[in-house]
Design a protein around this motif. Structure first.
Motif, PDB file in Angstrom:
ATOM      1  N   VAL A  41       1.546  10.278 -12.710  1.00 49.07           N
ATOM      2  CA  VAL A  41       1.479  10.444 -11.253  1.00 49.07           C
ATOM      3  C   VAL A  41       0.806   9.228 -10.616  1.00 49.07           C
ATOM      4  O   VAL A  41       1.294   8.700  -9.604  1.00 49.07           O
ATOM      5  N   GLU A  42      -0.265   8.754 -11.198  1.00 50.96           N
ATOM      6  CA  GLU A  42      -0.962   7.585 -10.647  1.00 50.96           C
ATOM      7  C   GLU A  42      -0.089   6.331 -10.699  1.00 50.96           C
ATOM      8  O   GLU A  42      -0.106   5.520  -9.770  1.00 50.96           O
ATOM      9  N   ARG A  43       0.668   6.168 -11.786  1.00 50.61           N
ATOM     10  CA  ARG A  43       1.557   5.009 -11.899  1.00 50.61           C
ATOM     11  C   ARG A  43       2.580   5.006 -10.758  1.00 50.61           C
ATOM     12  O   ARG A  43       2.799   3.989 -10.103  1.00 50.61           O
ATOM     13  N   GLU A  44       3.156   6.173 -10.509  1.00 47.91           N
ATOM     14  CA  GLU A  44       4.142   6.266  -9.428  1.00 47.91           C
ATOM     15  C   GLU A  44       3.473   6.165  -8.063  1.00 47.91           C
ATOM     16  O   GLU A  44       4.034   5.578  -7.141  1.00 47.91           O
ATOM     17  N   ARG A  45       2.295   6.715  -7.926  1.00 44.46           N
ATOM     18  CA  ARG A  45       1.565   6.627  -6.655  1.00 44.46           C
ATOM     19  C   ARG A  45       1.314   5.169  -6.286  1.00 44.46           C
ATOM     20  O   ARG A  45       1.421   4.780  -5.126  1.00 44.46           O
ATOM     21  N   ASP A  46       0.971   4.365  -7.283  1.00 40.87           N
ATOM     22  CA  ASP A  46       0.698   2.948  -7.041  1.00 40.87           C
ATOM     23  C   ASP A  46       1.902   2.224  -6.439  1.00 40.87           C
ATOM     24  O   ASP A  46       1.741   1.277  -5.679  1.00 40.87           O
ATOM     25  N   ARG A  47       3.088   2.679  -6.787  1.00 42.49           N
ATOM     26  CA  ARG A  47       4.300   2.060  -6.225  1.00 42.49           C
ATOM     27  C   ARG A  47       4.365   2.223  -4.710  1.00 42.49           C
ATOM     28  O   ARG A  47       4.993   1.424  -4.024  1.00 42.49           O
ATOM     29  N   PHE A  48       3.732   3.264  -4.196  1.00 43.43           N
ATOM     30  CA  PHE A  48       3.787   3.571  -2.766  1.00 43.43           C
ATOM     31  C   PHE A  48       2.475   3.263  -2.053  1.00 43.43           C
ATOM     32  O   PHE A  48       2.230   3.744  -0.938  1.00 43.43           O
ATOM     33  N   ALA A  49       1.639   2.459  -2.663  1.00 45.97           N
ATOM     34  CA  ALA A  49       0.322   2.157  -2.097  1.00 45.97           C
ATOM     35  C   ALA A  49       0.421   1.508  -0.714  1.00 45.97           C
ATOM     36  O   ALA A  49      -0.443   1.722   0.134  1.00 45.97           O
ATOM     37  N   ASP A  50       1.462   0.745  -0.492  1.00 44.96           N
ATOM     38  CA  ASP A  50       1.606   0.055   0.791  1.00 44.96           C
ATOM     39  C   ASP A  50       2.477   0.817   1.792  1.00 44.96           C
ATOM     40  O   ASP A  50       2.797   0.283   2.855  1.00 44.96           O
TER      41      ASP A  50
END
Length: 70
Positions: A41-50
Motif C-alpha cells: 500500500v505504501e509503495r502505491e501511495r508513493d506513486r500518488f504523493a504529488d
C-alpha cells in the motif's frame, strides 16, 4: 491550541482510508501478512504523493495492489 489546515485533515483522512484498504486486502488475501500489505500500500501511495486531489488515491492504490497480487 492546534490549528488544522485542509491539507492536514485530508492527510489524516487519507491515512485512515489506506488503513481500511490494508485491512480489506488482508481479509481477501489471507496469506498476506500485515507488513507486506502495508509495504504494498505504501509503495502505491508513493506513486500518488504529488496528486493534487486525494479523493481517489485509496481506490487507485487498492486497484494497483490487487493487480500486483494477481
Amino acid at each position: 491550541m492546534t490549528t488544522q489546515t485542509l491539507d492536514t485533515i485530508a492527510s489524516e483522512q487519507l491515512d485512515f482510508q489506506l488503513t481500511v484498504v490494508e485491512d480489506r486486502l488482508r481479509q481477501d488475501y489471507t496469506s498476506l501478512d500485515p507488513r507486506s500489505a502495508h509495504a504494498l500500500v505504501e509503495r502505491e501511495r508513493d506513486r500518488f504523493a504529488d496528486a493534487r486531489i486525494h479523493a481517489f488515491v485509496p481506490i487507485l492504490v487498492e486497484r494497483a495492489v490487487r493487480e500486483s497480487l494477481g
